[in-house]
Design an enzyme around this catalytic site. Sequence first.
Site, PDB file in Angstrom:
ATOM      1  N   CYS A 139     110.364  96.568  46.012  1.00  0.00           N
ATOM      2  CA  CYS A 139     111.114  97.478  45.153  1.00  0.00           C
ATOM      3  C   CYS A 139     110.244  97.774  43.944  1.00  0.00           C
ATOM      4  CB  CYS A 139     112.412  96.865  44.680  1.00  0.00           C
ATOM      5  SG  CYS A 139     112.895  95.393  45.580  1.00  0.00           S
ATOM      6  N   ILE A 188     106.486  98.892  57.578  1.00  0.00           N
ATOM      7  CA  ILE A 188     106.333  99.043  56.142  1.00  0.00           C
ATOM      8  C   ILE A 188     107.653  99.508  55.511  1.00  0.00           C
ATOM      9  CG2 ILE A 188     103.873  99.581  56.243  1.00  0.00           C
ATOM     10  CD1 ILE A 188     104.600 102.562  55.999  1.00  0.00           C
ATOM     11  N   THR A 190     108.961 102.101  52.258  1.00  0.00           N
ATOM     12  CA  THR A 190     108.656 103.518  52.029  1.00  0.00           C
ATOM     13  C   THR A 190     107.429 103.728  51.135  1.00  0.00           C
ATOM     14  OG1 THR A 190     110.227 103.445  50.208  1.00  0.00           O
ATOM     15  CG2 THR A 190     111.043 104.265  52.306  1.00  0.00           C
ATOM     16  N   GLY A 241     108.539 102.353  60.365  1.00  0.00           N
ATOM     17  CA  GLY A 241     107.967 103.529  59.733  1.00  0.00           C
ATOM     18  C   GLY A 241     107.917 104.729  60.649  1.00  0.00           C
TER      19      GLY A 241
HETATM   20  C1  LIG Z   1     118.144 105.708  52.313  1.00  0.00           C
HETATM   21  C2  LIG Z   1     117.249 104.535  52.511  1.00  0.00           C
HETATM   22  C3  LIG Z   1     117.570 103.294  51.942  1.00  0.00           C
HETATM   23  C4  LIG Z   1     116.753 102.199  52.107  1.00  0.00           C
HETATM   24  N1  LIG Z   1     117.098 100.986  51.569  1.00  0.00           N
HETATM   25  C5  LIG Z   1     116.323  99.887  51.806  1.00  0.00           C
HETATM   26  C6  LIG Z   1     116.702  98.593  51.330  1.00  0.00           C
HETATM   27  O1  LIG Z   1     117.742  98.410  50.717  1.00  0.00           O
HETATM   28  N2  LIG Z   1     115.871  97.536  51.571  1.00  0.00           N
HETATM   29  C7  LIG Z   1     114.710  97.689  52.263  1.00  0.00           C
HETATM   30  O2  LIG Z   1     113.983  96.709  52.474  1.00  0.00           O
HETATM   31  N3  LIG Z   1     114.336  98.893  52.757  1.00  0.00           N
HETATM   32  C8  LIG Z   1     115.115  99.994  52.538  1.00  0.00           C
HETATM   33  N4  LIG Z   1     114.727 101.212  53.050  1.00  0.00           N
HETATM   34  C9  LIG Z   1     113.460 101.311  53.801  1.00  0.00           C
HETATM   35  C10 LIG Z   1     113.695 101.296  55.312  1.00  0.00           C
HETATM   36  O3  LIG Z   1     114.283 100.084  55.725  1.00  0.00           O
HETATM   37  C11 LIG Z   1     112.357 101.507  56.051  1.00  0.00           C
HETATM   38  O4  LIG Z   1     111.475 100.449  55.708  1.00  0.00           O
HETATM   39  C12 LIG Z   1     111.699 102.833  55.707  1.00  0.00           C
HETATM   40  O5  LIG Z   1     112.658 103.842  55.596  1.00  0.00           O
HETATM   41  C13 LIG Z   1     110.658 103.279  56.724  1.00  0.00           C
HETATM   42  O6  LIG Z   1     111.200 103.412  58.008  1.00  0.00           O
HETATM   43  P1  LIG Z   1     111.685 104.853  58.612  1.00  0.00           P
HETATM   44  O7  LIG Z   1     110.551 105.803  58.438  1.00  0.00           O
HETATM   45  O8  LIG Z   1     112.039 104.567  60.025  1.00  0.00           O
HETATM   46  O9  LIG Z   1     112.879 105.251  57.803  1.00  0.00           O
HETATM   47  C14 LIG Z   1     115.559 102.336  52.872  1.00  0.00           C
HETATM   48  C15 LIG Z   1     115.243 103.562  53.449  1.00  0.00           C
HETATM   49  C16 LIG Z   1     116.070 104.659  53.282  1.00  0.00           C
HETATM   50  C17 LIG Z   1     115.681 105.970  53.932  1.00  0.00           C
END
Ligand SMILES: Cc1cc2nc3c(=O)[nH]c(=O)nc-3n(C[C@H](O)[C@H](O)[C@H](O)COP(=O)(O)O)c2cc1C
Lengths: 260, 260, 306, 306
Positions: free
Chosen positions: D130, D192, D194, D244
């Site tokens: 974070c 990963i 974001t 990711g």
């Molecule tokens: C709306 C949103 C909220 C997220 N909240 C968290 C969170 O609370 N904790 C965390 O570790 N990752 C959080 N993530 C990150 C996702 O778990 C993931 O690591 C990231 O989106 C990449 O994967 P993707 O491209 O499949 O979305 C969040 C992602 C999104 C889009």
Amino acid sequence: MLGKIIRNQKLNDKYYLLEIKCEEFVREAKVGQFIMINTRHHDYTSDPLLRRPLGIANIDGDKFTLVYMVVGKGTRLLSEWQKGSDISFSAPLGNTFTPVKEQRTALLAGGIGIAPIFWLAKTLKEAGCIVDLYYGGRTADDVVLIEELKEITDHLIVTTNDGSAGIKGMVTEPFIDNIESYDTVYACGPKPMLRAVSEIAVKNELPVEVSLDERMACGLGACLGCIIYVKEGDEVVQKRCCVEGPVFDGSKVVWDTVCK
Amino acid sequence: MLGKIIRNQKLNDKYYLLEIKCEEFVREAKVGQFIMINTRHHDYTSDPLLRRPLGIANIDGDKFTLVYMVVGKGTRLLSEWQKGSDISFSAPLGNTFTPVKEQRTALLAGGIGIAPIFWLAKTLKEAGCIVDLYYGGRTADDVVLIEELKEITDHLIVTTNDGSAGIKGMVTEPFIDNIESYDTVYACGPKPMLRAVSEIAVKNELPVEVSLDERMACGLGACLGCIIYVKEGDEVVQKRCCVEGPVFDGSKVVWDTVCK
Amino acid sequence: MSDRLKTTFCGIEFKNPIITASGTFGYGLEYARHIDISRLGGISVKGISLHEVPGNPMPRIMETTSGMLNAIGLQNVGVDRFLKEKLPALRKHDTKIIVNFWGKTLEEYIEVAKILDDADVDMLEMNISCPNIKEGGIAFGTDPDMTLRVTSEVKNVLKNKPLMVKLSPNVTNIRVFAKACEEGGADAISAINTLLGMAINIHTKKPYISNVTGGLSGPAIKPVAVRMVHETFNTVKIPIMGIGGISTWEDIVEFSLVGASAMQVGTANFVDPQIPLDIIDGLDNYLANNKLSNLSDLTGTVDLNK
Amino acid sequence: MSDRLKTTFCGIEFKNPIITASGTFGYGLEYARHIDISRLGGISVKGISLHEVPGNPMPRIMETTSGMLNAIGLQNVGVDRFLKEKLPALRKHDTKIIVNFWGKTLEEYIEVAKILDDADVDMLEMNISCPNIKEGGIAFGTDPDMTLRVTSEVKNVLKNKPLMVKLSPNVTNIRVFAKACEEGGADAISAINTLLGMAINIHTKKPYISNVTGGLSGPAIKPVAVRMVHETFNTVKIPIMGIGGISTWEDIVEFSLVGASAMQVGTANFVDPQIPLDIIDGLDNYLANNKLSNLSDLTGTVDLNK
Ligand SMILES: Cc1cc2nc3c(=O)[nH]c(=O)nc-3n(C[C@H](O)[C@H](O)[C@H](O)COP(=O)(O)O)c2cc1C
Ligand SMILES: Cc1cc2nc3c(=O)[nH]c(=O)nc-3n(C[C@H](O)[C@H](O)[C@H](O)COP(=O)(O)OP(=O)(O)OC[C@H]3O[C@@H](n4cnc5c(N)ncnc54)[C@H](O)[C@@H]3O)c2cc1C
Ligand SMILES: Cc1cc2nc3c(=O)[nH]c(=O)nc-3n(C[C@H](O)[C@H](O)[C@H](O)COP(=O)(O)OP(=O)(O)OC[C@H]3O[C@@H](n4cnc5c(N)ncnc54)[C@H](O)[C@@H]3O)c2cc1C
Ligand SMILES: Cc1cc2nc3c(=O)[nH]c(=O)nc-3n(C[C@H](O)[C@H](O)[C@H](O)COP(=O)(O)O)c2cc1C
Ligand code: FES
Ligand code: FES
């Protein structure tokens, strides 16, 4: 450039024929050249991103023809373009097949390799050549436009790996049997086939031109993404498939470096 | 869910009406709810990525209607979907307008806010209410379906900012003039309008429900991207527009925190 | 073209702020057949080094979702051949020439810079973000001390040409690197180069790029680029050339708002060579419609109030 | 479902390797109306902290090209309410529960971990990425020493549950962080999170996200994620959960080839809640067609020979 789609015809489950009207393009195009064509239906979307390279398969009046196989996103989208739409593409790109006159020529096409070979056959025929076309595919689905090809060739020899059309086997086999009959060889198709054809031609001291496929980003010689390694004297030099190619002297290509 | 497109009709340069057949959907849908709809023509492309929220504008037999304004990529793509195609969307989402019976109701719609208000008007009318609809737009282009609306309202008062249709001015002006005539107020439209309507209703001690727009990723309550701040007693609490909304008690919304 | 688009950047007058990005526009001439390159604000040529470099084996490029990977391997003709064979023809077009350059060692950086300083070019863009090029095992672009050192040593030998340093996005904190460039005496910063990425062909089980990893570019990376330009603008006083996923005039306005004074168009040139020219026209219209006398009125004016 | 998909990860048996990613699947129950969540290998719930957190002001999300930005601000109900109000209903579904958690301080990380260690959940996923959460001014996820410290101190208090640490991609060298996790005793790594990005509304001149920057996710970032999983796999011996841009079964195979033993589906859940289930079916077909007895046969088998 912009052109109008005259037809986008499904030939079979894999292959399509796209006919586009564009006078300016037709005026410039030479046999063996290709275009970079936009496949997206909307400029404001970015997936797929890049244009796709396709060989020029024929020219007829103010129209030109593409023949393409649906393999991924871009070609799938292309197959859904409607008649009457305006589609954008580059000016004709790349070098050309070396035109010969009144020679005995062997043309070899593997699968979608037929695209540039089609126009080449027609051109050579018009130049008084004897044109024998060896046209191979994996199955019957991979050999298209047979009737049209018969008209612009002297002999059309079809082969398929599974025997579902023509002779069963590799396209190089009947070619080797007739190798004595030719002055010049041209080929387009999968790289292992082009390598085999080139090696056969070299062994028989025949000139051989191959049209090579390489993944392309720009198609204009700027990105250096499409390199082909070629022997020049004792040296190995780099050529851009999109500018110094797509047609290469098959005896000069360093085949080991060409991606599979 | 999947439904078949019955018509995708251009109402004017900005607005479209999309009618979709889907029995299962129609069975579940309630007045005030919305859907998340896929706008992409091909699943294998990723731009645009997310589905788009649209209010349910009407239900008729086994068909439902959407009314949408073309503002960006998604709605542009939606406008090109062809009759007969299968389109995918979520089950009906969100809460509903609180239905009343035999009351004198004022409905206010601003621009595309007409979508959920249309079905609400019809529903209230059927429940024996007096239905007055104040329908405002920037120009004449922003007020659509006038003939249809006349049939399901008692009074239809159209306003435009430039006077190109109906009364020149804000939609709230004629509403204030008649405020004494109503028991209940409902509104959908731009946030500043909804705020104004709510403040007028509160001042006149009328119950007011507003349907709010918020950018949405999931539409199901999972992403927490669509928060609306609402007073509960002395506290300010968070509500998800997609689950606890889109319909809110206009007197409870913390308007300063709502994005413009 | 109107005065609205005129852009002074490091004292150089560009006719507009649209420059084509290094590696995506060859030596400029490749595009001359397809578009009128003299309409461009400038051209940043393919990265030049002291000696000719053959680049990586094939395959070198692959499309990804709304982007592409490349690992060309910095192939170029070398500074001598560039000056002799490419520059004279390019110079015939009325556009500014920025020479993107790099070295395998600190000495090579200095050497190339010296040669270019005396050449008929307008500006130098130093690429320190080649992941495979290291001095004593340390990459120039991902170590702040090396960034400071190469910047100040190159700046020391330049007498005539402004020096722009191009930053890598593959770092924890780009502000540190921007600061190092400014301290080292850089006249400007360009950002960003490509993000390090990778893609596998699941049928062959091989990477799509022979070099295994490649640089990710295109619209996919724009949000990262905008963020980094914003951070850079908040860190240094020298001007910034924004790069990364730009393909519309709206993107130019976006980069301008976060602090870029000029912009480079990269991968979009492949999508359609007409794009940079369309951007110039679109931008001119936007400025006219919004009664802005110059794009510089917008530079860094993003409104961060909630 | 066949045995082919069974996945043992840190000693936990998942019925398949498809887990929905934290923050994109709420507390699981939100999706139960739309899909059969008991078909999932597991669910990683929205990041939990010691106390309830209200999150950022609106707007919090924006679509970008083939991706999206979010800055939810780690809104959550707090560990107590999660255990009381959410977990019991979620537990009724036959799927593994991974609890993603974080703390504002080292002490909070430890406190939450302790509580979860005794709860009826299957695994912990510690989010150290974070960007706005710092201990003494240093972010946990972008400083290797802090990563090591929080990992080892949390691991020390855990008696029952495996600890997976989730890495940030916004670093110069993810290998250093992977190594720190392994040294700290982590049982697994997920990668990963974001990429930090930003987008501006050119009409209002304001950022689309109230927090100014947000996390970029979706297909746009997949090449970066694949590269980082590959680097992590080459650095540590503990298993990796790949995340990711995953939205197809082909993506699962790609992440498997570079070394992920299980995968998380994030943004794709928004695109269509059916996607994780389609992925499970597609993957099962792929394994059957290729006569593979288990996805683990593929883990890390990318062929780097040219
Ligand atoms: C709306 C949103 C909220 C997220 N909240 C968290 C969170 O609370 N904790 C965390 O570790 N990752 C959080 N993530 C990150 C996702 O778990 C993931 O690591 C990231 O989106 C990449 O994967 P993707 O491209 O499949 O979305 C969040 C992602 C999104 C889009
Ligand atoms: C000079 C030239 C002429 C060509 N002429 C024709 C033609 O006339 N008809 C025709 O059907 N095809 C032709 N091709 C191949 C054609 O460009 C690709 O099939 C097409 O780009 C695939 O796009 P896609 O989006 O459908 O597939 P993608 O989703 O991009 O890729 C699908 C598969 O095709 C492979 N592929 C992608 N691009 C190429 C490429 N350039 N060459 C070989 N394989 C590739 C990918 O590696 C992948 O395995 C030609 C290629 C070149 C370079
Ligand atoms: C519950 C709900 C019901 C809705 N009902 C309708 C309806 O019945 N008819 C209709 O036309 N529209 C409706 N909207 C708004 C509609 O969702 C947006 O206009 C649409 O998502 C824009 O998509 P786009 O891709 O065309 O535009 P984009 O390219 O995504 O955006 C274009 C512009 O629209 C703005 N925008 C994007 N999403 C929203 C949103 N959710 N709300 C407000 N502005 C947005 C963007 O900020 C941008 O300025 C509704 C929204 C919600 C949340
Ligand atoms: C094929 C290709 C080659 C590139 N070569 C160079 C180079 O030689 N030097 C350099 O500084 N950047 C190079 N880049 C990076 C671009 O100049 C630019 O920084 C990056 O692509 C991001 O911009 P874009 O998204 O608009 O493409 C190259 C990019 C591509 C796609
Ligand atoms: S495709 Fe760009 S140089 Fe050939
Ligand atoms: S849109 Fe995701 S919670 Fe409302």
